[in-house]
Design an enzyme around this catalytic site. Structure first.
Site, short mmCIF file in Angstrom:
data_model
loop_
_atom_site.label_atom_id
_atom_site.label_comp_id
_atom_site.label_asym_id
_atom_site.label_seq_id
_atom_site.Cartn_x
_atom_site.Cartn_y
_atom_site.Cartn_z
N ASP A 199 0.83 -1.21 0.00
CA ASP A 199 0.00 0.00 0.00
C ASP A 199 0.87 1.27 0.00
O ASP A 199 1.86 1.35 0.73
CB ASP A 199 -0.86 -0.02 1.27
CG ASP A 199 -1.93 1.05 1.27
OD1 ASP A 199 -2.83 0.98 0.43
OD2 ASP A 199 -1.86 1.96 2.12
N GLU A 263 1.80 -0.36 -4.91
CA GLU A 263 0.80 0.65 -5.27
C GLU A 263 1.52 1.98 -5.44
O GLU A 263 2.05 2.55 -4.47
CB GLU A 263 -0.27 0.79 -4.19
CG GLU A 263 -1.37 1.74 -4.67
CD GLU A 263 -2.17 2.41 -3.56
OE1 GLU A 263 -3.35 2.71 -3.79
OE2 GLU A 263 -1.61 2.69 -2.47
C1 NOJ Z 1 -4.46 2.99 -0.76
C2 NOJ Z 1 -5.59 2.04 -0.52
O1 NOJ Z 1 -5.85 1.32 -1.68
C3 NOJ Z 1 -6.75 2.88 -0.05
O2 NOJ Z 1 -7.95 2.16 -0.03
C4 NOJ Z 1 -6.41 3.45 1.28
O3 NOJ Z 1 -7.44 4.31 1.72
C5 NOJ Z 1 -5.10 4.23 1.24
N1 NOJ Z 1 -4.07 3.58 0.47
C6 NOJ Z 1 -4.57 4.43 2.62
O4 NOJ Z 1 -4.09 3.20 3.10
#
Ligand code: NOJ
Length: 530
Positions: A199, A263
């Site tokens: 993440d 991500e």
């Molecule tokens: C990316 C995640 O996919 C999202 O859902 C989340 O709110 C943020 N990062 C914070 O962790």
């Protein structure tokens, strides 16, 4: 030799919304176990499951209070083990979400950190004295609205949070944080997980001089969330992040055959740095270009070209059409083009990631204001930034709650669930589900589609076309992104070909002539004669 995560297809499960097994209206691990046959029959190779860890659920699991346990709402460790065993038995891999950038403010590490300025864990998070006027230390903004700094009365300092106040950022410059978070990776790999989706990877390191972010000149006030008003120069994509990532990769490489997926929301030129200068970065920096580009043939052809050219030698591509943070593809491009998009995703070179429900043609569901759950929507209302519409329950059958739960679902079930669902679509030869199954099957049967070279073909108008080639096999993909029919001559490409799949699903596996005729909004995969 190609790895499983290069040949394979990932399927994202948002666990709260996939299948509820105990009637509390929230999906859980037993529910996923009960649906493993479905996942296997769909033809995907790996399941990425969004966070399952104990959490106050302020950001629905992305506020982790314990990285090495399961939240009771999702089940127990036994359920987790049943998932791993059930997946393995069906040849499915399991990829977990790993949330390193921040924790919940209820995490014992943060509770200790905030207890006093001299706490041994004080430096595990990012604390700063107030500005001379008592306000936040600088202008950094939270991605979910407001300042990224929250004042802590007890110790008289501010802490930094890229997201919610309830999600304080860890200090990745601290080696103790790194060690503790590395052990989290080992913990899950020892329990059989095949890798991690990491993440907010591009945010892990922030400027150590805490410089103000510059304003964004093109910001459209009232149309975009407030944090877009700045260029995140000092809060994102810092050069030192690559050292941290290389360490994560070293830990993952202690185990056989695991995958690390990042991500990263960055333009292509910045994104590719996350492979690492010597490929010591993540295996797959998520490529979100298809989420952001205009749905026009020229822009798509151009972006594929730019991405393919930018990839470092040995860097494996990947493509994403949807996830739990963005509008569903069927809503973005409409139901007809969503079929073309499915074919694009599953024929491009690189690992595809599917988002649960997109294989049914699920669209965004309008959420009445009183039922909004997403904190982003609640903090920044009125701009359509809410993510609930793309997170509604999976549609299994035509019953009232779509077979998702026997209780009250945590988000409303889509109004079209009686027609768009697994049961109904499994019986319809031309359904979206039938199309996805056919595409996944042909991708598996034709190595050219999974591991072959990519060769673009120059096209006019609304067509995107390319070849995928492996040894002597050549597969042609032609996609009509427009509403008018087109005929394409194979002259100069091949003598003839066999139509393997049409997105219309009414003329699969037939011998084509030397022309390929495309109807409006149609895509075709043609196996060329050698
Ligand atoms: C990316 C995640 O996919 C999202 O859902 C989340 O709110 C943020 N990062 C914070 O962790």
């Amino acid at each position: 030799m190609f790895k499983w995560w290069q040949r394979g297809v990932l399927y994202e499960i948002y666990p709260r919304s996939f299948q509820d097994s105990n009637g509390d209206g929230i999906g859980d691990l037993r529910g996923i176990v009960d649906r493993l046959d479905y996942c296997a029959s769909l033809g995907v190779d790996a399941l990425w499951i969004a966070p399952l860890y104990p959490s106050p659920m302020v950001d629905f699991g992305y506020d982790v209070a314990d990285h090495t346990a399961i939240d009771p709402v999702f089940g127990t460790f036994e359920d987790f083990e049943a998932l791993i065993a059930g997946a393995k038995a069906r040849g499915l891999r399991v990829v977990l979400d790993y949330v390193p950038n921040h924790t919940s403010d209820r995490h014992p590490w943060f509770e200790e950190s905030r207890a006093s300025r001299t706490s041994v864990r004080r430096d595990w998070y990012i604390w700063h004295d107030p500005a001379p006027d008592g306000g936040p230390p600088n202008n950094w903004l939270s991605q979910f609205g407001g300042s990224a700094w929250t004042f802590d009365e007890r110790t008289g300092q501010y802490y930094y949070h890229a997201f919610l106040e309830a999600q304080p950022d860890l200090n990745w410059r601290n080696p103790d944080v790194q060690r503790a978070m590395h052990d989290v990776l080992r913990f899950w790999m020892r329990r059989g997980v095949d890798g991690f989706r990491v993440d907010a990877l591009w945010l892990l390191i922030k400027d150590d001089r805490f410089r103000d972010n510059p304003p964004h000149p093109a910001y459209r006030l009232g149309e975009e969330p407030p944090h877009h008003s700045q260029i995140p120069l000092y809060t994102a994509d810092r050069p030192e992040v690559h050292d941290v990532i290389a360490e994560l990769r070293r830990v993952v490489d202690e185990f056989d055959d695991r995958v690390l997926i990042g991500e990263i929301y960055l333009p292509i030129e910045r994104l590719i740095a996350y492979y690492g200068a010597d490929l010591e970065g993540v295996h797959l920096p998520f490529n979100f270009q298809l989420l952001q580009t205009q749905w026009h043939a020229r822009s798509i052809a151009d972006l594929i070209h730019r991405y393919e050219r930018a990839l470092p030698p040995g860097g494996w591509p990947n493509w994403v059409l949807g996830n739990h943070d963005v509008s569903r593809i069927a809503t973005r491009v409409g139901p007809l083009q969503a079929r073309v998009a499915a074919m694009l995703l599953l024929t491009l070179r690189g690992t595809p990631t599917l988002y649960y429900g997109d294989e049914l043609g699920m669209s965004n569901v309008e959420i009445p204001r009183a039922r909004a759950r997403d904190p982003f929507e609640k903090n920044v209302p009125g701009l359509g930034v809410g993510r609930d519409p793309a997170r509604t329950p999976m549609q299994w059958d035509a019953s009232e709650r779509a077979g998702f739960t026997s209780g009250e679902p945590w988000l409303p079930v889509a109004p079209d669930s009686s027609v768009l669902n697994v049961q109904v679509e499994s019986e319809e030869p031309t359904s979206m589900l039938a199309l996805y199954r056919a595409l996944l099957k042909v991708r598996r049967a034709q190595p050219a589609l999974s591991i072959g070279r990519y060769e673009p073909l120059a096209m006019q108008g609304d067509l995107v076309a390319f070849l995928r080639c492996y040894e002597n096999e050549r597969v042609l993909v032609v996609l009509n992104l427009g509403g008018d029919p087109h005929a394409l001559s194979l002259a100069g490409i091949a003598r003839s070909g066999r139509l393997l799949v049409s997105t219309h699903m009414d003329c699969n596996d037939i011998a084509a002539t030397s022309d390929v005729s495309l109807r409006a909004d149609e895509g075709v995969i043609v196996k060329l004669d050698s």
